[in-house]
Structures are given as C-alpha cells and as structure tokens.
Write an enzyme that holds these catalytic residues in place. Sequence first.
Site, short mmCIF file in Angstrom:
data_model
loop_
_atom_site.label_atom_id
_atom_site.label_comp_id
_atom_site.label_asym_id
_atom_site.label_seq_id
_atom_site.Cartn_x
_atom_site.Cartn_y
_atom_site.Cartn_z
N ASP A 33 -0.94 68.29 -93.29
CA ASP A 33 -0.89 67.75 -91.94
C ASP A 33 -1.46 68.74 -90.94
O ASP A 33 -0.74 69.61 -90.47
CB ASP A 33 0.56 67.40 -91.60
CG ASP A 33 0.73 66.74 -90.26
OD1 ASP A 33 -0.24 66.18 -89.75
OD2 ASP A 33 1.85 66.79 -89.72
N HIS B 175 5.74 69.09 -91.71
CA HIS B 175 6.71 69.49 -90.68
C HIS B 175 7.88 70.29 -91.25
O HIS B 175 8.78 70.66 -90.50
CB HIS B 175 7.27 68.29 -89.90
CG HIS B 175 6.26 67.56 -89.08
ND1 HIS B 175 6.59 66.87 -87.93
CD2 HIS B 175 4.92 67.42 -89.21
CE1 HIS B 175 5.51 66.34 -87.40
NE2 HIS B 175 4.48 66.65 -88.17
N GLU C 244 -1.99 67.10 -81.28
CA GLU C 244 -1.26 65.96 -81.85
C GLU C 244 0.20 66.31 -82.06
O GLU C 244 1.09 65.48 -81.83
CB GLU C 244 -1.91 65.52 -83.16
CG GLU C 244 -1.44 64.17 -83.67
CD GLU C 244 -0.19 64.24 -84.52
OE1 GLU C 244 0.43 63.18 -84.75
OE2 GLU C 244 0.19 65.34 -84.97
N ASP D 124 -4.39 71.02 -84.96
CA ASP D 124 -3.17 71.79 -84.67
C ASP D 124 -2.12 71.52 -85.73
O ASP D 124 -2.14 70.48 -86.40
CB ASP D 124 -2.65 71.50 -83.28
CG ASP D 124 -2.15 70.07 -83.10
OD1 ASP D 124 -2.78 69.14 -83.66
OD2 ASP D 124 -1.13 69.86 -82.40
#
Length: 455
Positions: A129, A428, A160, A98
């Site tokens: 990531d 992120h 996660e 994810d």
Amino acid sequence: MTALDAEELRGRVESDFSRVVDLLNQKIALKSVSAEGITGEHMKRSAQFVAEQLAQEGVDARVVQSRNPDGTDGAYEVIGSKIVDPAAPTVLLYAHHDVQPVPDASAWSTDPFVGTEIDGRLFGRGAADDGGGIAIHSGALRALGDDLGVNVKVFVEGEEEMGSPSFIPFIEAHRDEFDADVIIVADSGNWSAEVPSLTTSLRGNTDLDVTLKVLEHPVHSGQFGGPILDANTLSAMLIGSMYDKDGELAIEGLASQEPVGGLQRDIDEQGFRADGGVVESYRLAGRDSLASRLWVKPSIAVIGFDAHPVEGSFNVIADTARFRLSIRTAPSQRPEDAAKAVTDFLIAHAPFGAEVRVETLDQGMGWSMDPDAEASKDAMTAMREAFGVEPVNKGEGGSIPFIPELQRIFPDAQVLVTGPEDPKANAHSPNESIDLKSLKNNILTEALILSKLGE
C-alpha cells in the site's frame, strides 16, 4: 490494434520482474510517510523517484505541488501522459506514493524501511500500500512497450494516507490531464494471493459527534443517584437502542443493498475471526451473509468517548457525555441522508428525555462498479487469463472517498478498482508485505486490460 497473447506478455513480465522488485525496494527505503509532513523533502524525493520511474516507460511524468483549499502548500503529486494515438481510448492510472507511519518498529519482524524477501513475500512499509500499485503500473507499461494501444495518463498522489485534502482542488485545476475513458485505481486487492478480484463496491462514511446532557452541573451520587442516571449510562442506553437483538442496526432511513455483481463466495468466518483477533466467546453481530454485512450494509462504531478516567474518579453523577460515531454507509446511500437518519433517531430516542445534540463531521460517498461495463468485462477476462482461475467479485467495507469524486467529475469514465493487496498484506499494520507471485499476475492483468482496451 489486436490484443497481445497472454503468454507472450507473461514472458515479458517475467523477464522484467527483477527490475520491478528493485523499484519496490527503493520505494520502501524512501520512507515516504505523509504524516510526517506532506510538504517535506522526503515526500518531494518520493514523488521525484516515481516520476523518474514512469519516465523510463515513456510517460512525460512530472512533479507538481498541489494547493490546499485554504491556499496553503499541499502534497507533491506526480502527473503525466503517454499519447500513442489521439483517436485511441485513454486510460488514467492511479496510485499513491505516500505510506502509513510506523509507530513501533519493534512490532515488526524486519526493518520496516528495508525491503526483505521471506517465503515469497516482500516485507516493508508501503510494499503493498501502495508501492505495489506503482509497481503494477510500471511493470504493465514496460511489458507492453511499443505495443501499447491506448493513451495513458497517470496520477500518483502524495497524501492519500492523510485523507487527500487537496485532491479535488488539484483535479479541478488539472481537469484536462485527468479526463479519461477508463480509470484504473490500483489501491485495493484480491480475494487471496491466488484468486483475483475486482473491487465492486466501497462503503461511504460519515462521522457524528453526539453530546448528551442530563444536568446543569455534576451532583453527588449519594444525594441524587437513582432518580437521576448519569450521562455516561444514558449515552450507553442511547447507543444500545440503535441495534436489535441480533446486533442489526434498526434505524429507519439507514439503507442497505445487495452485493454488487452478485455474491460469488462468502467470507470465511473462521479466517475473519482469526484476522480480527475476535475472542472465542463473541458471536458475530447482524444477519445475512458475512460479506454483505461488511460490504454493503451500514455499520456504526463508537470511536471516541469523553468520560472521567477510572483513575481519580469520585462519587459524582456526570452531567454530560460526548461520543463520536463512525458510520459506514451502503455504497449507494448519500452520506448526508445517512447522517440525518441517525441524527433524527438519536434525538427521538433520547432516554428519559435527556438533551441530545448532534454535530455532523466529515463525509464521503460510497461507490459501486458497473458490472456490465465493457471495461469491467475486459478486466474479469484479463484476471482469468493472468491467474488461471475464475475471479471472485469483492466489495470493501472501508471507504475511498476520492473514487466517487472522480466518478462525479468524470461521469462518463468507467472505473476499475484493482490492487496489489491480499488478506495477508497487513496494510497499515506491522509486517506489511506483498506476495511476489501475485504481483507478477497483477502486472500481467493490467497489461492485458490495457491491451484489450486498445483493440
């Protein structure tokens, strides 16, 4: 089995690399944003894609839907194994499929869900990531092929980025399929794209909600202001009392420790300030090395504050205020002990006798690597051979609570935290990317680790 020569493996990684990049491009395009629903069809497609990729490397990978603690449907997880010799060591390979959401695509220089190569970096949400972690596992298994000398188990998680609510129940329900001698968690990163690192420690975390009350109801600031300080001001005084003049936390019972494995290189302050967008006039808080302040010393941030907005404000003294503290704890300190230390301090230091109530929220334990474990030594040697430079140990200021949980459930396993990221990865954030040359070296590193563990 004898460990394979590094240069032979490097050639295998190089010849397979176009496939690995294609895998990453396909993974980016799947838009596997768990925040849009961990049970959604897009997450199921993502898990199925990962299982198919691992199956090509001889892993009997399959998709299994987890269950949340309340019994509702959870994430789509990928598990499987490749057993080469029941007597050989077993290694569990972890990654997650994810990815973070993209709140504002206009903040990106490229389409976030189309892999785009620029100056040796592949841009796209999840490129690093943790599509990079999946790519590392796939590439390492392909490079070793029939020369794989260890048994491999895989777990590629589907939630996660959502805090892993079903992680522990899922592990407990599939304990035999996760039991391993070594666990490689490919969800961290290196000192830089050119300098490899093992992640030696992770801080823990605990959150507190603090309510301060000074009045039974709001009152007029002209009639009562002066003898009575408003709840917002008192809260600011309470928050400020946690720190000394250098900005160091001064709370008895809140632990610190030394960098795990020793401090080989401190974090560059200029680069740190630039990465964080720190204003020029600001002096960094705390004492000791910058690395220790970020990796192994506690920190507290006010991440929420309930107060009347400036717009529409009027002349009353606020009776109550509520704020939320996010506490990052030293890797070795139990989060409940840290929460108690902060709670006791806040109640004892309530300014002017105001009422203070504290509620403990989510908690997660920190983690420290065993630098003397054989797997740790093998990993450092593998990094040296793959990158051609000395590795630098690196802690992380953030928390990955499932790692200490894995260590708790499997106390005899040696845990290695590796990963595809570097300081420019922007995980992120907008313009997430992965350095492709570094990715090759990370694949080679994992292949060498698996080869050495199979000796």
